[in-house]
Design an enzyme around this catalytic site. Structure first.
Site, PDB file in Angstrom:
ATOM      1  N   HIS A 139      41.714  31.337  48.075  1.00 33.17           N
ATOM      2  CA  HIS A 139      40.328  30.858  47.938  1.00 33.17           C
ATOM      3  C   HIS A 139      40.288  29.334  47.947  1.00 33.17           C
ATOM      4  O   HIS A 139      39.364  28.734  48.503  1.00 33.17           O
ATOM      5  CB  HIS A 139      39.716  31.354  46.625  1.00 33.17           C
ATOM      6  CG  HIS A 139      39.162  32.736  46.672  1.00 33.17           C
ATOM      7  ND1 HIS A 139      38.090  33.094  47.451  1.00 33.17           N
ATOM      8  CD2 HIS A 139      39.534  33.866  46.013  1.00 33.17           C
ATOM      9  CE1 HIS A 139      37.812  34.377  47.273  1.00 33.17           C
ATOM     10  NE2 HIS A 139      38.675  34.873  46.412  1.00 33.17           N
ATOM     11  N   GLU A 193      42.818  44.119  43.953  1.00 35.24           N
ATOM     12  CA  GLU A 193      41.368  43.888  44.032  1.00 35.24           C
ATOM     13  C   GLU A 193      40.840  44.433  45.356  1.00 35.24           C
ATOM     14  O   GLU A 193      41.120  43.877  46.418  1.00 35.24           O
ATOM     15  CB  GLU A 193      41.066  42.392  43.929  1.00 35.24           C
ATOM     16  CG  GLU A 193      41.525  41.762  42.620  1.00 35.24           C
ATOM     17  CD  GLU A 193      41.330  40.251  42.585  1.00 35.24           C
ATOM     18  OE1 GLU A 193      41.024  39.651  43.650  1.00 35.24           O
ATOM     19  OE2 GLU A 193      41.489  39.662  41.503  1.00 35.24           O
TER      20      GLU A 193
END
EC number: 3.4.13.22
Length: 219
Positions: free
Chosen positions: A132, A196
């Site tokens: 990210h 995730e």
């Protein structure tokens, strides 16, 4: 001495400017294929109207219980946007579209997250950085033509084994939805993250540099 001071001042001014991304929207959609620098950061909203945005960290509806982005923009590197646009086209052809929860994340925000959840299974250690922080990762789900989210079994940022791709004690509907999301993302140059279901990294993006650029919001 004065010349040295002046040069230092100019350097600081340029550095300050370079730490911000421009959140101003283009009046018309831009063509991502005309961008010549694949590593540049751009705002996804300037290249498509076919995504749904629910940028959680621009709200208090997140595990930090704090708004840590000034506004809900989705910055990514050009190469990430190119692959994401192609993936979304594939979903659109089947009557769905991508809903985004998070995109590029400054390393300063990563440090805040690590203080709250210092567990590398769910939050990347800021010493190394998250994808990210490199503009190569997205947190996503899918919505149908009416805007309803597909049932993925847990909420976004659920810290538990039920959020894992490897957790199979779920209904056939949930497993099928996760598989649908994963298969198309993998076909379009993304990799899944085991713990995730919502997190996808652009292939080979781990080699990119960590960034701490923030963004100014459009007035």
């Amino acid at each position: 001495m004065k010349k040295t001071f002046f040069l230092l001042l100019v350097f600081l001014v340029i550095s300050c400017k370079s730490t911000y991304l421009d959140a101003k929207k283009s009046p018309v959609l831009l063509d991502i294929n005309k961008e010549t620098d694949d590593n540049a950061f751009v705002n996804l909203k300037n290249y498509s109207n076919d995504f749904v945005f629910d940028m959680k960290y621009a709200t208090t509806d997140n595990f930090l219980n704090e708004k840590v982005y000034p506004c809900g923009e989705c910055f990514l590197r050009v190469k990430t946007v190119k692959s994401l646009l192609e993936a979304n086209k594939a979903f659109l052809d089947k009557g769905y579209r991508i809903k985004l929860y998070d995109c590029y994340r400054p390393i300063a925000i990563q440090k805040k997250m690590w203080k709250i959840v210092p567990n590398p299974t769910y939050v990347a250690n800021p010493k190394k950085g998250s994808i990210h922080n490199k503009g190569g990762a997205v947190d996503i789900t899918l919505v149908d033509s009416a805007g309803n989210e597909l049932n993925m079994g847990t909420k976004f940022d659920f810290f538990g084994e039920e959020a894992s791709h490897n957790y199979l004690n779920l209904s056939e509907e949930i497993l099928a939805n996760r598989k649908f999301l994963k298969e198309i993302m993998l076909r379009h140059n993304f990799k899944s993250f085991d713990s995730e279901w919502w997190h996808y990294n652009l292939t080979n993006s781990s080699a990119d540099a960590v960034s701490n650029q923030k963004w100014r919001c459009e007035d």
